[in-house]
Design an enzyme around this catalytic site. Sequence first.
Site, PDB file in Angstrom:
ATOM      1  N   GLU A   1      -0.115  -0.589   5.892  1.00  0.00           N
ATOM      2  CA  GLU A   1       0.898   0.031   6.740  1.00  0.00           C
ATOM      3  C   GLU A   1       0.739   1.547   6.778  1.00  0.00           C
ATOM      4  OE1 GLU A   1       4.541   1.952   8.021  1.00  0.00           O
ATOM      5  OE2 GLU A   1       3.643   2.094   6.024  1.00  0.00           O
TER       6      GLU A   1
ATOM      7  N   ASP B   1       0.845  -1.186   0.000  1.00  0.00           N
ATOM      8  CA  ASP B   1       0.000   0.000   0.000  1.00  0.00           C
ATOM      9  C   ASP B   1       0.884   1.241   0.000  1.00  0.00           C
ATOM     10  OD1 ASP B   1       0.696  -0.637   2.772  1.00  0.00           O
ATOM     11  OD2 ASP B   1      -0.637   1.018   3.326  1.00  0.00           O
TER      12      ASP B   1
END
Length: 457
Positions: A156, A92
């Site tokens: 994250e 991500d």
Amino acid sequence: MPTVPLSETVASLIPRARAELAELVSFASVADARQFPKSECEKAAAWVAAALRDEGFQDVALLDTPDGTQSVYGFLPGPAEAPTVLLYAHYDVQPPLDESAWLSPPFELTERDGRWYGRGAADCKGGLLMHFTALRALKEHGGVPLNIKVIVEGSEEQGTGGLERYAEEHPELLAADTVVIGDVGNFRLGLPTVTSSLRGMVLMEVRVATLEGNLHSGQFGGAAPDALGALIHMLASLRDETGATTIDGLDGTGEWSGLGYAEEDFRRDAKVLDGVELLGNGTIPDRLWARPAVTVIGIDAPPVVGATPSVQAAAGALVSLRVPPGFDVGKTARALTEHLRAAAPWGARVEVTLRGSGQPFAADTFSPAYRAMAEAMREAYDEEMAVAGQGGSIPLCNTLATLYPRAEILLIGLSEPGAQIHAVNESLSPQEFERMSLTEALFLLRYAASQSAGQGV
């Protein structure tokens, strides 16, 4: 056994890594459905799973984590009695911010001025390809001498704790003797660095309301309480006149005893405009790695273009607070909440909501794995390993340290200052990518050798 040096093998693998990085960067995998479709993250996760299978990993799985995102897991078996190393990265990425400010499309890997540009190139899709390149090089040099687990996170950047909670519910999954987190970077381009500490994070949304609806500023301004003005007053209370973070109940006097950071170097790295002062006091490392630091990262208010002459009834902001090791984020969140509520003027109604958090982390840099990493960095860079702090947070680190207290955790990566992670025009140095991939391959060899010789814990 091949006759070419390991460094040449790594170099030969760089074109493949670049092509794969271009594929990964093309996914707009921002883990925020309010801005980007969830399908982009799903495509990135599927790509990672397929890549793990192609590399011979077993038990490859898409893990549905409690925050609604997916992490990807795989296991590559090595010699039966060999230690297990867990390699971490995340797919991500941060939003691209102002796309018009990018000199090339953010989700199209573009080579310019000797660097590879694209959102996630350094943070942290390049970190995953670094792991792959190191493992591929070892396969061409007699095989990977360890059991390898890979975990690639999907949330994250959000700090929503999905993988942490999943790991706590499945504690056997990520168990390892050593963990290599590929999500930080070198203190400076060409200076091999391990990160010994990470600041924790509290992400807080604050909402202020004063009126049932907006009012004409000419008719009511001067007596009607202005929610935007109240919010500005509250946010200003988070810093003193020097710009240092001053939140009631939080100690802001910590000192850093490790690697130094000259002010002129910081000004250059941060691209501070001429004549603009830096925030706070103490040394630059004190301010970056040893003290709380607050940042207002978003405000809900009318934009200048199209604004009407109105007293605002409501306003909001997103506040990020970073704290060094030694701080508990639960107590930090409560302190920030209480400070904001106490700072609200005029009896304004305040709503404070925790949007994300992660505990700070401190590593033991005197362990066998760190000795192996120091040797690997010395050979790959012809420089001694530096030890630095990191202003960012990786919430999983503390979860792993709690679940596996005997595991050694090392933090390396590709995010040197020139990478401009989280900003527009994020980029990756191909030379740094090559040397860090070689570093990791050398580390895995040396760590395996030290464990087989009985030098480990």
